[in-house]
Each structure stands twice: as structure tokens, then as C-alpha cells.
Write a protein that holds these residues in place. Structure first.
Motif, short mmCIF file in Angstrom:
data_model
loop_
_atom_site.label_atom_id
_atom_site.label_comp_id
_atom_site.label_asym_id
_atom_site.label_seq_id
_atom_site.Cartn_x
_atom_site.Cartn_y
_atom_site.Cartn_z
N GLY A 236 0.69 -1.30 -0.06
CA GLY A 236 -0.06 -0.02 -0.05
C GLY A 236 0.90 1.16 -0.29
O GLY A 236 0.41 2.29 0.32
N ILE A 237 2.16 1.23 -0.34
CA ILE A 237 3.01 2.51 -0.27
C ILE A 237 3.50 2.36 -1.56
O ILE A 237 4.06 1.41 -2.09
N ALA A 238 3.57 3.63 -2.39
CA ALA A 238 4.31 3.71 -3.50
C ALA A 238 5.33 4.75 -3.84
O ALA A 238 5.17 5.70 -3.19
N VAL A 239 6.34 4.54 -4.48
CA VAL A 239 7.31 5.62 -4.72
C VAL A 239 7.34 5.89 -6.03
O VAL A 239 7.52 5.02 -7.08
N GLY A 240 7.22 7.05 -6.81
CA GLY A 240 7.21 7.50 -8.01
C GLY A 240 8.48 8.52 -8.48
O GLY A 240 8.50 9.40 -7.69
N THR A 241 9.09 8.28 -9.45
CA THR A 241 9.85 9.63 -10.18
C THR A 241 9.93 9.60 -11.50
O THR A 241 9.09 8.74 -12.43
N ALA A 242 10.10 10.91 -11.87
CA ALA A 242 9.92 11.35 -13.20
C ALA A 242 10.79 12.48 -13.72
O ALA A 242 11.21 12.67 -12.88
N THR A 243 11.11 12.79 -15.07
CA THR A 243 11.96 13.65 -15.47
C THR A 243 10.97 14.67 -16.17
O THR A 243 9.95 14.47 -16.81
N SER A 253 13.79 16.62 -12.17
CA SER A 253 13.26 15.61 -11.64
C SER A 253 12.23 15.86 -10.63
O SER A 253 12.21 16.80 -10.01
N GLY A 254 11.17 14.96 -10.68
CA GLY A 254 10.10 15.00 -9.76
C GLY A 254 9.93 13.63 -9.03
O GLY A 254 10.23 12.70 -9.49
N MET A 255 9.89 13.74 -7.75
CA MET A 255 9.47 12.39 -6.71
C MET A 255 8.20 12.63 -6.00
O MET A 255 8.16 13.64 -5.33
#
Length: 278
Positions: A236-243, A253-255
Motif C-alpha cells: 500500500g505504499i508507492a514511490v514514483g519518479t519522473a523527468t 526531476s520529480g519524486m
């Protein structure tokens, strides 16, 4: 709700009207899909970014990292800003901003600024990164969403799949009558990290409790692309990254970190608030 009257809106859409020096009233554009009286992430991120930059920005410094902690659901009521300069150094400046509603802090943000200077000697590794946007942009809407499986469209529901996502955004003004700065545009667009990493086959079931946007430079135009790089989830925990991209290439970057929220999962194929999908 205490949202400002749509009939009084200016020609350009905006998230807030400023009623006093440190007080802002949300507009209908600031509403989110998470509930009938919830404000969206870009509106909140934009307000703290704008407030921090206006108070502590300096053309000799780059606003290089903004971290926004979303403590609890912000609502459509008068929103007050509270500022503090933590450190005013020669090379590094640190500042904080809180958004307060009805006496309770709902958002806290920290900004790190670095003095601009010459790069060091030598060369470093740079990750290969490309962003291919849509063939045609809808200038009237200011957004487009794409996925590897479905290509580009202007409907989020078209991309409820398990493939990589990307988002193209021309942000609306944070405050009525005051165009966004490049930094504010980048911070607001970066909030799309949650969408491009957490959107799955049944919609968005994770609600992000924070955003960190890190910039190597400011965007040079209005349209900013956000492309998912990673999405990791367990229990139930998520980590996401983006450029983040502008027309000249990657800019930072975004997180986000997020927690499962299935009771209020947003299925854009059965959108509970279709008028808010702007």
C-alpha cells in the motif's frame, strides 16, 4: 465551500484570488478529484512556490529543490501563508512556507536555492532522456496525456493501462491576474509525477503525501513535459519518479511518495467530478 465565484473569474483561469497580503481564496479550478471539497496538488504546490519565490527569490540563485509535504486535505476556504527564512548563506539559501486553513497547517514546503556559478572541470555521466510530445497540442486546454500503449490524447481515461505514462502541461495561473514564473510553472507541472506514476488500469488509487521537485535549470517555455521513470509499490505504499522537460530537453526531476486510498480511488472512466478534468 468558500470558493470564489466563477462569475467573477478573469479571462485567464487561475487557482486563487488574493484577498489580503497573506490570504488567498481558492477558485473552482483548485478543486481536486479526491473529494467534494478538496484542493488539488498543483494549486497548493503553485501557491507555496510562488510565495517562496516572491519573498526570497534572487536572480543570482537557482530555486533548485522544493519539497512540499501535504499534511492533510486542503479545502475550499481562505488559505493563509506563513513564511520563514531559515538560512541566508553566500552559496545556499533555505526558506520555509506553510499553508494554514482555520488555524491548522495543511501544507509545509521547504525551498533550497543555490548560487549560480561556473561548472567544475571534466565531464560526468548523463542519463539518456528524450520526450516526444503529441503531434498537435490543444492550446485551449493546455494539457495532454500519453502512454506507451495508447499514444497521446486529451483524456486521462484513455490511459488507464499498465504502460509508461507522460504528461504535457501548460499551467494555469496560481493567482488571478499574475502570470506564473518559470519556477512556479516547473513546480506545478512536477506535481504530475503522481499522475504519470500512479495511474493504472483502474485509475489512481494512491494519494501522494508529498512532492519533491529538483531543477538543474529553469524551463525556457510554457509547456512542460513530465515523463515517468520509475514506480515501486509494496503493502500500500508507492514511490514514483519522473523527468521534467521543456522544448530544449531535460531540466530536472520529480519524486512523490504515496499511500493507498482505495475508498476514494479515482476511476477516470467513471469520473465523479467530470467538470474538474481540465
Amino acid at each position: 465551500m468558500a470558493l470564489c465565484d466563477d462569475a467573477q473569474m478573469s479571462a485567464r483561469p487561475f487557482h486563487f484570488t488574493q484577498t489580503e497580503q497573506d490570504t488567498f481564496l481558492p477558485s473552482a479550478y483548485a478543486q481536486s478529484h479526491w473529494g467534494p471539497d478538496h484542493l488539488n496538488g498543483p494549486a497548493l504546490v503553485g501557491l507555496v512556490a510562488r510565495t517562496l519565490e516572491e519573498s526570497f527569490g534572487d536572480p543570482e540563485f537557482l530555486p533548485s529543490r522544493l519539497t512540499v509535504d501535504l499534511f492533510k486535505a486542503a479545502r475550499g476556504v481562505p488559505t493563509h501563508t506563513k513564511l520563514a527564512l531559515v538560512r541566508d548563506g553566500r552559496r545556499v539559501r533555505n526558506a520555509e512556507c506553510e499553508l494554514v486553513q482555520d488555524g491548522v497547517t495543511v501544507v509545509r514546503a521547504t525551498l533550497v536555492q543555490y548560487r549560480l556559478s561556473e561548472p567544475p572541470r571534466g565531464q560526468e555521466w548523463v542519463a539518456p532522456a528524450t520526450f516526444v510530445g503529441p503531434a498537435d497540442r490543444d492550446e485551449s486546454r493546455g494539457i495532454a496525456i500519453g502512454s506507451d500503449e495508447a499514444g497521446w490524447s486529451d483524456a486521462i481515461a484513455d490511459h488507464q493501462n499498465a504502460s509508461r505514462k507522460r504528461f504535457l502541461n501548460r499551467t494555469i495561473d496560481v493567482v488571478d491576474g499574475q502570470p506564473n514564473s518559470p519556477f512556479v510553472r516547473a513546480a506545478m507541472a512536477a506535481e504530475g509525477t503522481s499522475l504519470v506514476t500512479n495511474l493504472g488500469t483502474a485509475g489512481v488509487g494512491y494519494i501522494n503525501g508529498d512532492l519533491t521537485v529538483a531543477l538543474a535549470r529553469l524551463p525556457r517555455d510554457e509547456w512542460i513535459g513530465v515523463q515517468a521513470d520509475s514506480h515501486w509499490a509494496a503493502a500500500g505504499i508507492a514511490v514514483g519518479t519522473a523527468t521534467l522537460f521543456d522544448s530544449e530537453g531535460a531540466i530536472g526531476s520529480g519524486m512523490v511518495t504515496a499511500v493507498s486510498n482505495p475508498a476514494a480511488q479515482i476511476d477516470f472512466g467513471n469520473d465523479p467530478f467530470p467538470e474538474r478534468t481540465r
